[in-house]
Design a protein around this motif. Structure first.
Motif, short mmCIF file in Angstrom:
data_model
loop_
_atom_site.label_atom_id
_atom_site.label_comp_id
_atom_site.label_asym_id
_atom_site.label_seq_id
_atom_site.Cartn_x
_atom_site.Cartn_y
_atom_site.Cartn_z
N ASN A 1 0.81 -1.22 0.00
CA ASN A 1 0.00 0.00 0.00
C ASN A 1 0.84 1.27 0.00
O ASN A 1 0.39 2.32 -0.44
N LYS A 2 2.07 1.16 0.49
CA LYS A 2 2.94 2.34 0.58
C LYS A 2 4.38 1.88 0.42
O LYS A 2 4.90 1.12 1.25
N GLN B 1 7.94 5.74 -9.74
CA GLN B 1 6.82 6.29 -8.99
C GLN B 1 5.58 6.43 -9.87
O GLN B 1 4.45 6.19 -9.44
N ASP C 1 1.79 5.16 -9.36
CA ASP C 1 0.66 6.08 -9.47
C ASP C 1 -0.42 5.52 -10.39
O ASP C 1 -1.62 5.67 -10.13
N ASN D 1 -2.61 3.34 -8.45
CA ASN D 1 -3.14 3.92 -7.22
C ASN D 1 -2.47 3.35 -5.97
O ASN D 1 -3.11 3.13 -4.94
N GLU E 1 0.42 4.15 -3.22
CA GLU E 1 1.18 5.27 -2.69
C GLU E 1 2.67 4.91 -2.66
O GLU E 1 3.06 3.83 -2.22
N SER E 2 3.49 5.80 -3.16
CA SER E 2 4.93 5.56 -3.16
C SER E 2 5.68 6.87 -2.96
O SER E 2 5.16 7.96 -3.26
#
Length: 218
Positions: free
Chosen positions: A35-36, A57, A61, A64, A66-67
């Motif tokens: 998720n991240k 990145q 994106d 969807n 998050e990075s």
């Protein structure tokens, strides 16, 4: 793994500067979602680092996810000097507390002709099962002049680490990639990112859901 390597060999033959020469997935992991994610491109070449982390990145994106780029989290002081194991452990704990659950870590580890490479080439066969040990072993790439000189074929490595609770920052996946005559930074970065994304998708790691009308260029 053999099937993946065969597919990649066909796809990249004659049309790209990069090739996957080795591919390992943790046998305990079937599917891994994140998720991240922290994206780390370890290189003293600031332009290449920015382009690489930014390109990756954008792939997150699209899905969807998050990075964050390491250039946005690691200041100049952090990468310009040697860090201790305790300092890296603190960084990992901070990432964990900020809900990061994965690190995608890429570095240049040598070259085919081995010119002026300061690390023993036998080290390239060592197995780093945590991000902190991997980072500590190669951190001089950031700040040491002459770490490597001009090469014809660079050997790069991308590793996916989980930093989830209870997982002990374990290694999920690692790919060894060769970069041939990297004259054009934009093309080299583009080819490399496409290859990493494709390999992770084939292994059901993060990049699992195919986008409608997705154009990979492979």
């Amino acid at each position: 793994m053999k099937r993946l390597l065969s597919i990649l060999a066909i796809l990249i033959s004659g049309c790209t500067s990069t090739s996957l020469v080795n591919n390992w997935k943790n046998p305990e992991i079937v599917i891994f979602d994140a998720n991240k994610v922290l994206i780390v491109g370890m290189t003293a070449n600031e332009e290449a680092r920015v382009k690489f982390e930014t390109k990756l990145q954008k792939e997150f994106d699209k899905r969807n996810i998050e990075s964050f780029r390491s250039i946005d989290l690691f200041d100049v002081e952090f990468t310009s000097s040697e860090k201790s194991e305790e300092e890296l452990s603190e960084v990992e704990l901070q990432l964990l507390n900020k809900d990061f659950d994965a690190i995608l870590f890429t570095k240049i580890i040598g070259s085919e002709n081995k010119q002026s490479f300061k690390k023993r080439m036998s080290d390239t066969d060592r197995f780093f099962d945590t991000f902190s040990y991997d980072y500590l072993e190669h951190q001089s790439i950031y700040y040491e002049n002459g770490y490597y000189d001009e090469y014809t074929v660079y050997q790069a490595e991308t590793s996916l680490y989980c930093i989830c609770f209870g997982k002990e920052r374990q290694l999920i996946w690692r790919g060894n990639i060769e970069i041939t005559d990297p004259v054009d930074i934009d093309k080299t970065v583009d080819d490399y990112v496409k290859l990493v994304v494709f390999a992770l998708k084939e292994q059901d790691l993060i990049f699992r859901k195919k986008l409608a009308n997705e154009i990979t260029g492979l």
